[in-house]
Design an enzyme around this catalytic site. Structure first.
Site, mmCIF file in Angstrom:
data_model
loop_
_atom_site.group_PDB
_atom_site.id
_atom_site.type_symbol
_atom_site.label_atom_id
_atom_site.label_comp_id
_atom_site.label_asym_id
_atom_site.label_seq_id
_atom_site.Cartn_x
_atom_site.Cartn_y
_atom_site.Cartn_z
ATOM 1 N N PHE A 140 0.866 -1.185 0.000
ATOM 2 C CA PHE A 140 0.000 0.000 0.000
ATOM 3 C C PHE A 140 0.895 1.224 0.000
ATOM 4 C CE2 PHE A 140 -2.422 3.464 1.830
ATOM 5 C CZ PHE A 140 -3.558 3.422 1.050
ATOM 6 N N ASP A 225 9.450 2.713 1.487
ATOM 7 C CA ASP A 225 8.280 3.432 1.996
ATOM 8 C C ASP A 225 8.181 3.167 3.496
ATOM 9 O OD1 ASP A 225 5.751 4.153 2.865
ATOM 10 O OD2 ASP A 225 4.720 3.485 1.052
ATOM 11 N N LYS A 254 3.022 10.116 8.593
ATOM 12 C CA LYS A 254 2.361 9.635 9.815
ATOM 13 C C LYS A 254 2.941 10.236 11.109
ATOM 14 C CE LYS A 254 0.099 5.440 8.141
ATOM 15 N NZ LYS A 254 -1.307 5.650 8.428
HETATM 16 C C1 LIG Z 1 3.111 2.307 3.809
HETATM 17 C C2 LIG Z 1 2.183 3.452 3.513
HETATM 18 N N1 LIG Z 1 2.427 4.226 2.450
HETATM 19 C C3 LIG Z 1 1.632 5.267 2.134
HETATM 20 C C4 LIG Z 1 0.523 5.573 2.901
HETATM 21 C C5 LIG Z 1 -0.341 6.734 2.533
HETATM 22 O O1 LIG Z 1 -0.220 7.743 3.512
HETATM 23 P P1 LIG Z 1 -1.319 8.906 3.608
HETATM 24 O O2 LIG Z 1 -2.592 8.284 4.054
HETATM 25 O O3 LIG Z 1 -0.741 9.865 4.628
HETATM 26 O O4 LIG Z 1 -1.417 9.524 2.264
HETATM 27 C C6 LIG Z 1 0.235 4.781 4.010
HETATM 28 C C7 LIG Z 1 -0.969 5.038 4.809
HETATM 29 O O5 LIG Z 1 -1.493 4.213 5.501
HETATM 30 C C8 LIG Z 1 1.084 3.697 4.329
HETATM 31 O O6 LIG Z 1 0.843 2.910 5.385
#
Ligand SMILES: Cc1ncc(COP(=O)(O)O)c(C=O)c1O
Length: 400
Positions: A140, A225, A254
């Site tokens: 994700f 990520d 986050k």
């Molecule tokens: C691994 C990862 N990447 C990207 C995102 C996307 O972040 P945002 O919701 O702040 O756009 C998340 C959100 O849960 C995530 O867990």
């Protein structure tokens, strides 16, 4: 249900575009430490921390003071001008990581968007364009067009096609599959150290190391990520440190400013050449308020020895849940690192468990039908963790 909550729920039903479906029937008015309080002033132990965001818990005195102080002075002024807190935060992140340069934005998706663009820009500006980006199935990476394209789950992409071309997906933790897909035409490989959104599945160390080696051999860039795993969540500032791998690009968000929206993309001087002036930007990104909050979060993580805390409380929590698993046939697996933990069930009871926890003053997350996720504030103490485990054990035993 009290009138205030009913009114909030009615307004939400009528006016909010319901992408989150039926939310948990509660609304919080304030918080303190790891506790949140609802419109009846009932307390809840927050074991999900705003989905891995509230790194310092709620109303941490140093963070609220820094935000209030900065808000009184200057919230925003645009990136036309030099911003002291932004420069200091960039310096701090560079000093704490592999990186030489940092770009700021406002969310995880935006940080990944920047990373994906930078990777393509890097090869374009070198005069040897590469566009192919390899990511993992069940990953994700966000909700924008490029980040759903990078996300290895059809359900996020299908309604919105055509998605951004150039992305391919390989099974996670499968070195042979990665080898078969990554070659001299590959622009980047993007991976999470733990697949948090699909159920808290950690990467094998050997897998990350193989990914690094493959990228080195083919010239592809490794994007890690760490939006969910970064900022102390797994017991090191970034989880890749524990995997023995250095990325070319890292994304964070986050927990980075403890709840104030911020995203960051970190990279090396060499890869930073992928953005020329005007290639990328953000109106809000790196504004004084968010950067001041983030500087304070990083200071408190150091002053309060929160990495050590995450390690000891995380080990306690995982061991205690593994013990619970022995006597609770419903639990099939306990996964994760530090304070990012997935409790897997062998039947689809996650929603029921989450609702039961809520009723009994515990906030947890559910993923899919069979996983509960814990991502509590990094300040969680052993005695708070003990209280969680004893309450959770009592509740889980009432489910057949
Ligand atoms: C691994 C990862 N990447 C990207 C995102 C996307 O972040 P945002 O919701 O702040 O756009 C998340 C959100 O849960 C995530 O867990």
């Amino acid at each position: 249900m009290n009138d205030q909550l009913q009114h909030i729920m009615d307004l939400d039903d009528k006016y909010y575009l319901g992408v989150f479906g039926k939310r948990s029937p509660v609304s919080f008015t304030h918080g303190n430490g790891i506790y949140l309080y609802d419109t009846d002033n009932k307390s809840y132990m927050d074991m999900i921390g705003g989905i891995a965001v509230n790194a310092l818990g709620h109303s941490h005195p140093k963070l609220t003071q820094a935000i209030a102080d900065q808000a009184q002075k200057l919230i925003h002024c645009s990136n036309y001008y030099y911003i002291e807190a932004q420069s200091l935060l960039a310096e701090k992140l560079v000093n704490l990581s592999f990186a030489d340069k940092v770009f700021f934005c406002n969310s995880g998706a935006e940080a990944n968007e920047a990373a994906l663009k930078l990777a393509r820009g890097y090869f374009y500006h070198k005069g040897s364009p590469r566009t192919k980006i390899v990511s993992a199935l069940k990953s994700f990476h966000g909700r924008t067009m490029a980040t759903i394209s990078a996300t290895g789950q059809d359900k996020f992409r299908t309604p919105f096609g055509p998605t951004v071309p150039g992305f391919t997906y390989v099974p996670f933790n499968d070195i042979a599959a990665l080898k078969a897909e990554v070659d001299e035409t590959t622009c980047a490989v993007i991976l999470e150290p733990i697949q948090g959104e699909s159920g808290v599945f950690p990467a094998d160390k050997a897998y990350f190391q193989a990914a690094r080696e493959l990228c080195d051999a083919t010239g592809a860039l490794l994007i890690v990520d760490e939006i969910q795993t970064g900022i102390g969540r797994t017991g090191s500032l970034f989880a890749h440190e524990q995997l023995g791998v250095t990325p070319d690009i890292l994304t964070s968000a986050k927990g980075l400013a403890g709840g104030v929206p911020i995203g960051a993309m970190l990279t090396t001087d060499e890869v930073a050449t992928g953005f020329h002036i005007g290639d990328h930007g953000s109106t809000f990104g790196g504004n004084p308020l968010a950067c001041r909050a983030s500087l304070t979060v990083l200071e408190v993580i150091c002053e309060e020895h929160l990495l050590e805390n995450v390690n000891s409380v995380g080990i306690y929590l995982k061991n205690a849940l593994e013990e619970l698993m022995i006597t609770t046939p419903l639990i099939s697996e306990v996964r994760g690192m530090g304070l990012l933990i997935g409790i897997g069930f062998n039947s689809p009871i996650a929603a029921e468990v989450k609702a039961l926890c809520l009723e009994n003053g515990l906030l947890v997350g559910s993923i899919g039908a069979d996983t509960i996720r814990l991502a509590p504030p990094l300040i969680l103490t052993i005695s708070e963790a003990q209280l969680f485990v004893s309450t959770f054990s009592r509740l889980i035993k009432t489910i057949q």
